[in-house]
Design a protein around this motif. Sequence first.
Motif, PDB file in Angstrom:
ATOM      1  N   GLU A   1       0.545  -1.033   0.114  1.00 46.27           N
ATOM      2  CA  GLU A   1      -0.049   0.103  -0.038  1.00 46.27           C
ATOM      3  C   GLU A   1       0.892   1.164  -0.074  1.00 46.27           C
ATOM      4  O   GLU A   1       1.841   1.436   0.856  1.00 46.27           O
ATOM      5  N   LEU A   2       0.624   2.018  -1.088  1.00 45.60           N
ATOM      6  CA  LEU A   2       1.454   3.378  -1.102  1.00 45.60           C
ATOM      7  C   LEU A   2       0.433   4.295  -0.088  1.00 45.60           C
ATOM      8  O   LEU A   2      -0.706   4.564  -0.427  1.00 45.60           O
ATOM      9  N   ALA A   3       0.995   4.790   1.062  1.00 47.20           N
ATOM     10  CA  ALA A   3       0.075   5.634   2.039  1.00 47.20           C
ATOM     11  C   ALA A   3       0.375   7.151   1.421  1.00 47.20           C
ATOM     12  O   ALA A   3       1.355   7.593   1.209  1.00 47.20           O
ATOM     13  N   VAL A   4      -0.992   7.491   1.149  1.00 42.24           N
ATOM     14  CA  VAL A   4      -1.059   8.762   0.600  1.00 42.24           C
ATOM     15  C   VAL A   4      -1.039   9.968   1.795  1.00 42.24           C
ATOM     16  O   VAL A   4      -1.889   9.733   2.573  1.00 42.24           O
ATOM     17  N   ASP A   5      -0.231  10.959   1.572  1.00 43.19           N
ATOM     18  CA  ASP A   5      -0.481  11.933   2.482  1.00 43.19           C
ATOM     19  C   ASP A   5      -1.270  13.091   1.776  1.00 43.19           C
ATOM     20  O   ASP A   5      -1.096  13.677   0.777  1.00 43.19           O
ATOM     21  N   THR A   6      -2.669  12.985   2.127  1.00 41.33           N
ATOM     22  CA  THR A   6      -3.564  13.477   1.485  1.00 41.33           C
ATOM     23  C   THR A   6      -3.338  15.151   1.584  1.00 41.33           C
ATOM     24  O   THR A   6      -4.254  16.064   0.978  1.00 41.33           O
ATOM     25  N   ARG A   7      -2.681  15.733   2.429  1.00 40.60           N
ATOM     26  CA  ARG A   7      -2.233  17.118   2.570  1.00 40.60           C
ATOM     27  C   ARG A   7      -1.325  17.624   1.647  1.00 40.60           C
ATOM     28  O   ARG A   7      -1.475  18.757   0.787  1.00 40.60           O
TER      29      ARG A   7
ATOM     30  N   HIS B   1       8.118   5.796   0.448  1.00 43.13           N
ATOM     31  CA  HIS B   1       8.493   5.723  -0.797  1.00 43.13           C
ATOM     32  C   HIS B   1       9.809   4.796  -0.940  1.00 43.13           C
ATOM     33  O   HIS B   1      10.885   5.268  -1.576  1.00 43.13           O
ATOM     34  N   ASP B   2      10.159   3.880  -0.206  1.00 38.47           N
ATOM     35  CA  ASP B   2      11.164   2.914  -0.377  1.00 38.47           C
ATOM     36  C   ASP B   2      10.828   1.425   0.378  1.00 38.47           C
ATOM     37  O   ASP B   2       9.776   1.306   0.738  1.00 38.47           O
TER      38      ASP B   2
ATOM     39  N   TYR C   1       7.464   0.350   2.060  1.00 34.39           N
ATOM     40  CA  TYR C   1       6.386  -0.256   1.219  1.00 34.39           C
ATOM     41  C   TYR C   1       6.985  -1.869   1.138  1.00 34.39           C
ATOM     42  O   TYR C   1       7.970  -2.255   0.653  1.00 34.39           O
ATOM     43  N   GLU C   2       5.975  -2.805   1.750  1.00 30.19           N
ATOM     44  CA  GLU C   2       6.589  -3.869   2.035  1.00 30.19           C
ATOM     45  C   GLU C   2       6.093  -4.987   0.793  1.00 30.19           C
ATOM     46  O   GLU C   2       4.784  -5.132   0.646  1.00 30.19           O
ATOM     47  N   VAL C   3       6.945  -5.675   0.277  1.00 32.22           N
ATOM     48  CA  VAL C   3       6.823  -6.830  -0.607  1.00 32.22           C
ATOM     49  C   VAL C   3       7.033  -8.238  -0.104  1.00 32.22           C
ATOM     50  O   VAL C   3       8.079  -8.016   0.830  1.00 32.22           O
ATOM     51  N   PRO C   4       6.393  -9.084  -0.378  1.00 33.15           N
ATOM     52  CA  PRO C   4       6.730 -10.534   0.267  1.00 33.15           C
ATOM     53  C   PRO C   4       8.106 -10.903  -0.391  1.00 33.15           C
ATOM     54  O   PRO C   4       8.466 -10.768  -1.522  1.00 33.15           O
TER      55      PRO C   4
END
Length: 725
Positions: free
Chosen positions: A641-647, A654-655, A659-662
């Motif tokens: 999941e890319l966490a969005v800073d909505t502000r 962004h690394d 950003y976790e991948v198995p």
Amino acid sequence: MKFDTPATTNPIDRMTVVGQPVARIDGQLKTTGRAMYAYEWHDANFPYAYGYPVGSSIAKGRIRSIDTDAAKRSPGVLAVVTTLDVGKREKGKFNTANLFGGDEVQHYHQAIAVVVAETFEQARAAASLVKVDYEGATGSFDLTKAKDTAVKPDEKQQPDTAVGDFEKAFGGAAVTLDQTYTTPDQSHSMMEPHASIAAWDGDKVTVWTSSQMIDWWRSDLATTLGIDKDNIHLMSPFIGGGFGGKLFLRADAVLAAFGAKAAGRPVKVALPRPLMANNTTHRPATIQRIRIGTGRDGKIQAIGHESWSGDQPGGQLETAVNQTRLLYAGENRMTAMRLATLDLPEGNAMRAPGEAPGLMALEIAIDEIAEKAGVDPVEFRILNDTQVDPEKPERPFSQRNLVGCLKLGADKFGWSQRGKPGSRREGNWLVGLGVAAAFRNNLLLPSAARVRLGADGIATVETDMTDIGTGSYTIIAQTAAEMLGLPVDRVAVQLGDSRFPVSAGSGGQFGANCSTSGVYAACVKLREAVAQKLGFNTDDVVFENGQVRSGNRSVALSEAAGPDGLVGEDNMEWGDLAETHQQSTFGAHFVEVGVDVATGETRIRRMLAVCAAGRILNPITARSQVIGAMTMGVGGALSEELAVDTRQGFFVNHDLAGYEVPVHADIPHQEVIFMEEADPMSSPMKAKGVGELGLCGVSAAVANAIYNATGVRVRHYPMTLDKII
Ligand code: MOS
């Protein structure tokens, strides 16, 4: 060659080389580090300099000025090129946001400068001294908020679809489901970051890069640089993964070209990993509403799928309803997609764009409605199978064996042992099984190749096809070997060079079928040239064991080639078979999970994929594609999941730390079974693709297994423990 009638018997059908488990012919180069990836190109005579990119620290607005004085005075610096220096450029055909040039900032980490220095460290240090004066503007970064402003896209390209009377049938159905599912923004996170080297010679530039599509990149680089395409030589022979992130020209190639011009030296530019999530493209988040109505028998009477996603102005949809138009029967149906304007980085294709997030939602919905209807989810899918396009019943599928995949998979996986939700506990683990259908269309793109037969009896294939880790080198060698009656080690394959004929490239799981079809076409031409030279009858000529034979005459291929050799070149073009017959690939994913009763943490225990995807050209490379895709599907289910800073409008994690991948160790057991198929409608190769099919449906199968383990139904990805506990 035009492929416009179903394939008949041809030399590929011998399957003496094609279809065999040939080990990767480029394997040794890779495992010994001799395969040269973009950033590694090295020439002792080349005085390389290093470029370090600067990304915008605002998401929207314009740049008033950039102060490069301190950077230019920094040790080792050769040149600093800013977006203001190069000015606004014409955009490449395939790019939505500007890659570099002009004062407008369209997204966070958009490239705004490149600092070129003698060493990488000097360039990086100087880049931190570049001072930028921004004039920020308000942007839209929150899909949930922007959803109501989403608009209907271009009706020609992405029409809403409707068959029968959905609302009426749904309203009258005995069993109904109406649920909303969400998928997050995802990042390709391929192993090799985007990287390029540019070297100018007068007005000509050579670029070594990491590209899935050589010709698209070359065209768009020419547009962006404002030079003639013929003046660009692009090379990308080895690629450390792409997943769609390298389909379209990216900033590293543009920065390398401008940096090299300014420095008067060849320049290497790699995008630092932390720039990848926001500087490049990502898979857009979706909000999906699914409504399904069935009779008491579990037969679908109404199925509706709506999806909302966002992109930059002028951008595109995440086509998440695609599979719902084709996967299940049902007389009353509707689909619709809406696009909101967001000022996040450009959304674009990521492995199985459309179907991957679409099936993440649809295949949970199917699990839910099956349960409501009191039908086993494997049985439910079989019950609602269709052999024709449900929106256009006059169009049959060229081949469709979803039912076979489900049945075989259920048998092999021990599906009959699946119990009621929350009923199986082993120590601290709640254990559950889940299933999902896999679906992905088969796409056809023209693909050309050239095959040279030398006096040494070696056939050399040249095409600008790429190998993003998929095995293109190997299946292309197998194709030429089969067509010419040579062993694989008598075939040399050269890929990823813009001097070669233009191929389909790597994308959309079309690469394997299309590129080998182009090689097939070139080999047909070469076989004709050989036969003609020898005066052989082309009707009975046989290429076998390094010999060419006709009647009672037999000549060694090396001899037939003669001292000057022979060449065959052709382009595979496609007729309208894909119009008259729906071409798709199918599969069934089975997953067993354990969910920790105390922490809610999910662990994968077993996975099985059964695929029906036409002829499998090489079971080793195809299996690798599928197990890699299954792993990616686990990431989609549990962690990505890319966490969005909505502000501020950017992806925070962004690394690869955030950003976790198995990894392999996360999945103890994976199995892949390919159904015996050969699809005469797909190409002379009778193959399709599996690279994306392997991902499609996996995340939903994990979600459904979590439900079976725990009785907790999660509809929002990723299924982190806070959503389960
Ligand atoms: Mo694929 S997303 O077309 O590389």
